[in-house]
Design a protein around this motif. Structure first.
Motif, short mmCIF file in Angstrom:
data_model
loop_
_atom_site.label_atom_id
_atom_site.label_comp_id
_atom_site.label_asym_id
_atom_site.label_seq_id
_atom_site.Cartn_x
_atom_site.Cartn_y
_atom_site.Cartn_z
N MET A 1 0.83 -1.18 0.00
CA MET A 1 0.00 0.00 0.00
C MET A 1 0.88 1.25 0.00
SD MET A 1 -2.81 1.01 2.82
CE MET A 1 -3.16 2.70 3.15
N THR A 2 0.59 2.17 -0.89
CA THR A 2 1.36 3.40 -0.94
C THR A 2 0.73 4.43 -0.03
OG1 THR A 2 0.10 4.23 -2.80
CG2 THR A 2 2.08 2.98 -3.32
N GLY A 3 1.56 5.33 0.45
CA GLY A 3 1.09 6.37 1.36
C GLY A 3 0.38 7.49 0.62
N GLN A 4 0.00 8.49 1.38
CA GLN A 4 -0.69 9.64 0.83
C GLN A 4 0.31 10.65 0.27
OE1 GLN A 4 -4.09 11.28 3.00
NE2 GLN A 4 -3.57 9.87 4.65
N ARG A 5 -0.18 11.45 -0.68
CA ARG A 5 0.58 12.58 -1.19
C ARG A 5 0.00 13.82 -0.52
NH1 ARG A 5 3.65 12.60 -5.63
NH2 ARG A 5 2.70 14.50 -6.47
N VAL A 6 0.85 14.47 0.29
CA VAL A 6 0.40 15.58 1.11
C VAL A 6 1.11 16.85 0.65
CG1 VAL A 6 0.19 16.46 3.47
CG2 VAL A 6 0.08 13.99 3.04
N GLY A 7 0.33 17.85 0.25
CA GLY A 7 0.91 19.09 -0.24
C GLY A 7 1.17 20.08 0.87
N TYR A 8 2.22 20.86 0.70
CA TYR A 8 2.50 21.97 1.62
C TYR A 8 2.70 23.22 0.77
CZ TYR A 8 4.61 25.04 5.06
OH TYR A 8 4.87 26.11 5.88
N ILE A 9 1.88 24.22 1.04
CA ILE A 9 1.94 25.49 0.34
C ILE A 9 2.23 26.56 1.37
CG2 ILE A 9 0.58 27.21 -0.92
CD1 ILE A 9 -1.06 24.87 -2.06
N ARG A 10 3.21 27.42 1.05
CA ARG A 10 3.50 28.55 1.93
C ARG A 10 3.57 29.82 1.10
NH1 ARG A 10 7.33 31.81 3.07
NH2 ARG A 10 8.90 30.70 1.86
N ILE A 11 2.75 30.80 1.50
CA ILE A 11 2.85 32.12 0.90
C ILE A 11 3.13 33.10 2.02
CG2 ILE A 11 1.39 31.61 -1.09
CD1 ILE A 11 -0.91 33.03 0.36
N SER A 12 3.93 34.12 1.72
CA SER A 12 4.30 35.04 2.79
C SER A 12 3.67 36.42 2.64
CB SER A 12 5.82 35.18 2.87
OG SER A 12 6.35 35.48 1.60
N THR A 13 3.08 36.71 1.49
CA THR A 13 2.43 38.01 1.32
C THR A 13 1.02 37.80 0.78
OG1 THR A 13 3.22 38.32 -0.95
CG2 THR A 13 4.61 39.18 0.83
N SER A 14 0.18 38.80 0.99
CA SER A 14 -1.22 38.68 0.59
C SER A 14 -1.40 38.72 -0.92
CB SER A 14 -2.06 39.79 1.24
OG SER A 14 -1.56 41.05 0.84
N ASP A 15 -0.40 39.22 -1.66
CA ASP A 15 -0.57 39.28 -3.12
C ASP A 15 -0.07 38.01 -3.81
OD1 ASP A 15 2.08 39.87 -2.53
OD2 ASP A 15 2.30 41.25 -4.23
N GLN A 16 0.43 37.05 -3.06
CA GLN A 16 0.82 35.77 -3.64
C GLN A 16 -0.40 34.86 -3.68
OE1 GLN A 16 4.02 34.59 -1.03
NE2 GLN A 16 5.56 35.27 -2.49
N HIS A 17 -0.46 34.01 -4.68
CA HIS A 17 -1.60 33.13 -4.85
C HIS A 17 -1.19 31.69 -4.56
CE1 HIS A 17 -3.95 36.36 -6.46
NE2 HIS A 17 -2.92 36.70 -7.20
N PRO A 18 -1.79 31.06 -3.56
CA PRO A 18 -1.41 29.69 -3.21
C PRO A 18 -1.79 28.68 -4.28
CG PRO A 18 -3.29 30.40 -1.90
CD PRO A 18 -2.81 31.60 -2.66
N ASP A 19 -2.80 28.98 -5.08
CA ASP A 19 -3.30 28.01 -6.07
C ASP A 19 -2.24 27.60 -7.09
OD1 ASP A 19 -5.67 28.46 -4.75
OD2 ASP A 19 -6.48 29.80 -6.29
N ARG A 20 -1.36 28.50 -7.44
CA ARG A 20 -0.39 28.20 -8.50
C ARG A 20 0.70 27.25 -8.05
NH1 ARG A 20 4.55 29.84 -8.31
NH2 ARG A 20 5.18 31.46 -6.85
N GLN A 21 0.97 27.17 -6.75
CA GLN A 21 2.12 26.41 -6.29
C GLN A 21 2.04 24.92 -6.60
OE1 GLN A 21 3.60 27.14 -2.35
NE2 GLN A 21 3.51 29.36 -2.61
N LEU A 22 0.93 24.31 -6.35
CA LEU A 22 0.84 22.86 -6.58
C LEU A 22 -0.22 22.53 -7.63
CD1 LEU A 22 1.30 21.54 -2.93
CD2 LEU A 22 2.98 21.70 -4.76
N ASP A 23 -0.44 23.47 -8.53
CA ASP A 23 -1.40 23.28 -9.61
C ASP A 23 -1.01 22.06 -10.45
OD1 ASP A 23 -3.65 23.98 -11.15
OD2 ASP A 23 -2.36 24.99 -12.63
N GLY A 24 -1.96 21.18 -10.68
CA GLY A 24 -1.72 19.99 -11.49
C GLY A 24 -1.23 18.79 -10.71
N GLN A 25 -0.97 18.94 -9.43
CA GLN A 25 -0.51 17.82 -8.60
C GLN A 25 -1.72 17.09 -8.02
OE1 GLN A 25 2.80 16.90 -8.03
NE2 GLN A 25 3.18 18.40 -9.65
#
Length: 192
Positions: free
Chosen positions: A1-25
């Motif tokens: 059995m394979t484990g889970q794929r767990v994403g970690y997204i970090r943005i430091s300013t309000s004008d950064q968009h978290p959606d783009r970081q792991l898009d397509g994963q």
């Protein structure tokens, strides 16, 4: 059995968009952090570390999203991989499992050092920009959180014995900011 794929997204300013970081994963769960990467005391990162189990893979956009300092990056990678958790960096196309070659360790160190260097350059440019703005007389610093009338009320309330923690919470400022206002007021009173 394979484990889970767990994403970690970090943005430091309000004008950064978290959606783009792991898009397509394809991910089973994502932890999103709104914090600076300069230290490891981040609530969502702590939650991710508590959540992942041996066999899981942590997926991060790039190394600088996980840590901005080489020592922290190496320690995080080592801590997680020793627990059997793999770390995959999308941008760098690198995965660390704990059974890594000396070349993989070298690449981690080199890229981590580049991220740390980049952060130092940003801070240096920021300091230079502030110094130049001060010379031109256009730098005013951060806008004061409290106006003089509110400061006077806060000083009176604190002197009357009200909880400083409660006052700070009510005003939407940190306790340290409240203490700074109280110290400034006390210093002004002494010079009068």
């Amino acid at each position: 059995m394979t484990g889970q794929r767990v994403g970690y997204i970090r943005i430091s300013t309000s004008d950064q968009h978290p959606d783009r970081q792991l898009d397509g994963q394809t991910l089973d769960r994502v932890f999103t952090e709104h914090a600076s990467g300069k230290d490891r005391n981040r609530p969502q990162f702590a939650a991710l570390c508590a959540f992942v189990r041996s066999g899981d893979t942590v997926v991060v956009h790039s190394m600088d999203r996980l840590a901005r300092n080489l020592d922290d990056l190496r320690q995080i990678v080592q801590t997680l991989t020793q627990r059997g958790v793999a770390i995959h960096f999308v941008t760098e196309h690198l995965t660390f499992t704990g059974n890594d070659s000396p070349m993989a360790t070298l690449i981690l160190s080199m890229l981590g050092a580049v991220a740390e260097f980049e952060r130092a350059l940003i801070r240096e440019r920021q300091r230079e920009g502030i110094a130049m703005a001060k010379q031109r007389g256009v730098y005013t610093g951060r806008k004061k959180a409290l106006n003089p009338a509110t400061i006077a009320q806060v000083v009176d309330r604190a002197a009357a014995g009200e909880s400083k923690t409660a006052l700070a919470r009510e005003l939407g400022i940190s306790r340290e900011t409240l203490y700074q206002y109280l110290r400034q007021h006390a210093a002004t009173d002494r010079t009068r």
